[in-house]
Design a protein around this motif. Structure first.
Motif, PDB file in Angstrom:
ATOM      1  N   ALA A   1       0.824  -1.201   0.000  1.00 54.78           N
ATOM      2  CA  ALA A   1       0.000   0.000   0.000  1.00 54.78           C
ATOM      3  C   ALA A   1       0.863   1.258   0.000  1.00 54.78           C
ATOM      4  O   ALA A   1       0.559   2.236  -0.696  1.00 54.78           O
TER       5      ALA A   1
ATOM      6  N   ALA B   1       2.303   1.617  -3.610  1.00 60.84           N
ATOM      7  CA  ALA B   1       1.277   1.978  -4.596  1.00 60.84           C
ATOM      8  C   ALA B   1       0.783   3.406  -4.400  1.00 60.84           C
ATOM      9  O   ALA B   1       0.492   4.115  -5.372  1.00 60.84           O
ATOM     10  N   GLN B   2       0.681   3.848  -3.175  1.00 63.90           N
ATOM     11  CA  GLN B   2       0.169   5.187  -2.897  1.00 63.90           C
ATOM     12  C   GLN B   2       1.211   6.269  -3.149  1.00 63.90           C
ATOM     13  O   GLN B   2       0.890   7.345  -3.671  1.00 63.90           O
TER      14      GLN B   2
ATOM     15  N   PRO C   1       3.393   5.568  -7.443  1.00 61.56           N
ATOM     16  CA  PRO C   1       2.567   4.963  -8.496  1.00 61.56           C
ATOM     17  C   PRO C   1       3.233   4.961  -9.860  1.00 61.56           C
ATOM     18  O   PRO C   1       2.816   4.193 -10.742  1.00 61.56           O
TER      19      PRO C   1
ATOM     20  N   HIS D   1      -5.318   0.937 -12.036  1.00 63.13           N
ATOM     21  CA  HIS D   1      -5.756   1.172 -10.658  1.00 63.13           C
ATOM     22  C   HIS D   1      -5.606  -0.107  -9.858  1.00 63.13           C
ATOM     23  O   HIS D   1      -5.862  -1.214 -10.360  1.00 63.13           O
TER      24      HIS D   1
ATOM     25  N   ARG E   1      -8.478  -0.809  -3.704  1.00 62.36           N
ATOM     26  CA  ARG E   1      -8.373  -0.599  -2.255  1.00 62.36           C
ATOM     27  C   ARG E   1      -9.789  -0.438  -1.719  1.00 62.36           C
ATOM     28  O   ARG E   1     -10.532   0.436  -2.175  1.00 62.36           O
TER      29      ARG E   1
ATOM     30  N   ASP F   1      -9.464   3.491  -4.722  1.00 68.27           N
ATOM     31  CA  ASP F   1      -8.376   2.722  -5.323  1.00 68.27           C
ATOM     32  C   ASP F   1      -7.087   3.545  -5.393  1.00 68.27           C
ATOM     33  O   ASP F   1      -7.109   4.786  -5.419  1.00 68.27           O
ATOM     34  N   TYR F   2      -5.964   2.846  -5.463  1.00 69.99           N
ATOM     35  CA  TYR F   2      -4.696   3.503  -5.748  1.00 69.99           C
ATOM     36  C   TYR F   2      -4.615   3.726  -7.254  1.00 69.99           C
ATOM     37  O   TYR F   2      -4.744   2.784  -8.044  1.00 69.99           O
TER      38      TYR F   2
END
Length: 431
Positions: free
Chosen positions: A186, A189-190, A193, A278, A281, A385-386
């Protein structure tokens, strides 16, 4: 045209495809392997054996034990290198430029033990610092980070030196590993990206599938037919065999061995991928029932309120017990400060699971629930979503490429026989 003639033509084209499947790699790639060897699954020992026997085709800059969810450590990597050293004279009779055992020992480092807290990173390790050092070298080539387990050391390296993001390319064996390192995934990805990242959650399963595989090459028969305790590596392999050639991490190596790795859309021994725009999440801030369906491999972000307590933020203070097809597993949950609590989790396959959240904290809001996990990755888009950049790739969604419930697995399975026969040649070298 009669059946015999038609069959001959089909066999000809099948043979032609096999002969031309593997393509030259433009340059010897710079790689760094992050392995949870010695953890809960023996497949890393199998994959590391395969790596050592093919190590002449890579510029290996790092072997990191990170993280371990069992008894793994860099000592297990060093033990495997000792076996490689004993077999090296036989290997070098066929190919001269295998790396020296001391060169491999020099780049073997210890990474984090266990999962990161909710925030996704903690403090630097020998492994995360080594990722930074290797990525920071002046080179016209990227550093390929092949992650066989959790992402904790990679997340830590990116947190400590975000400038390395443009100098690395990542191939990650996700799936169940995503469950173990959900918080670090997480975080990446956040916050990163735009990283160049292959996330294979289902494709790699094709390498230990026996669907359509000739009897002699099936996992239950491969050891007796081809390995036969050849050399010190072969004798040791028996300890991790147990009737199955699993090697779920090997597709990351196969990907680097076949064609241009900078092209994730290509056909290769290690799979073929498509863009992921995407990453799902799903925030869960209430108890759930069987009416709640979540996306397989999605990041499930449990968030809820509870008593305000005097402990540092990101401290483990509650447990989530999950009952799924694999059995019962327990996961740490964390205090986020100001009476907020959280935990990240990812389901690895389609199934129905139940969970219970509990703590010894007085007044803690204990809860239980159930979830239905679907088999559609990445599925519909959600505001939570990320949002990923242009260079994040994952398993192909084409239903025809599923092997059972495993998305994209046939992009690897189709080359399994060829890869295993190629490996058999190197086992012959050790006799």
């Amino acid at each position: 045209m009669n059946l015999k003639a038609l069959t001959s033509i089909c066999l000809f084209f099948a043979a032609s495809t096999t002969l031309t499947a593997q393509q030259p790699v433009p340059v010897k790639p710079r790689i760094l392997i992050s392995t949870d060897i010695g953890g809960t699954d023996p497949d890393d020992n199998q994959s590391l054996t395969h790596f050592l026997m093919y190590s002449n085709i890579f510029n290996t800059e790092g072997l990191i034990s990170s993280p371990s969810y069992g008894n793994g450590s860099k000592q297990e990597i060093l033990r495997m290198i000792d076996l490689y050293e004993k077999d090296l004279p036989k290997l070098k009779k066929h190919i001269k430029d295998y790396p020296s055992p001391d060169a491999l020992r020099k780049v073997t480092k210890q990474g984090r033990h266990g999962a990161a807290p909710y925030i996704g990173y903690t403090t630097a390790t020998e492994g995360s610092d080594w990722i930074i050092k290797c990525a920071s070298k002046k080179s016209t080539q990227p550093l390929w980070v092949l992650v066989w387990g959790g992402l904790e050391d990679l997340a830590q390296a990116l947190h400590d030196a975000p400038e390395i993001k443009s100098k690395i390319k990542v191939y990650w064996i996700g799936g169940p590993n995503k469950k173990w390192s959900a918080s670090s995934y997480a975080y990446i990805a956040q916050n990163f990206p735009d990283l160049w990242f292959i996330e294979t959650n289902g494709s790699y399963y094709g390498f230990f599938s026996d669907h359509g595989v000739p009897e002699k090459l099936k996992g239950k028969n491969y050891y007796d037919n081809y390995i036969q305790a050849a050399g010190h590596l072969g004798a040791d392999f028996k300890n991790y065999y147990k009737g199955e050639i699993k090697m779920g991490d090997t597709p990351s190596l196969l990907y680097m061995m076949d064609g241009n790795p900078a092209d994730p859309f290509k056909e290769s021994w290690g799979g073929s991928f498509e863009k992921l725009s995407h990453s799902p999440r799903i925030i869960l801030n209430h108890s759930t029932t069987l009416s709640h369906t979540v996306t397989v491999y999605a990041l499930l972000d449990f968030q809820f309120k509870g008593p305000v307590i005097d402990i540092p933020a990101d401290s483990a203070c509650f447990k989530m017990t999950v009952k799924a097809g694999i059995g019962i597993q327990k996961w740490d949950g964390f205090y986020l400060g100001n009476g907020n609590y959280g935990l990240k989790y990812a389901a690895k396959e389609t199934e129905v699971l139940s969970y219970q959240i509990s703590s010894k904290i007085p007044g803690f809001p204990e809860q239980s629930g159930q979830l239905v996990v679907d088999n559609i990755w990445p599925g519909k888009k959600r505001p939570t979503d990320y949002q990923l950049g242009a260079n994040w790739y994952t398993d192909k969604v084409d239903p025809g490429l599923f092997d059972g419930i495993r998305q994209g697995a046939k992009t690897v399975l189709k080359w399994r026989n060829e890869a295993m026969l190629d490996w058999a040649k190197r086992w012959e070298w050790l006799r």
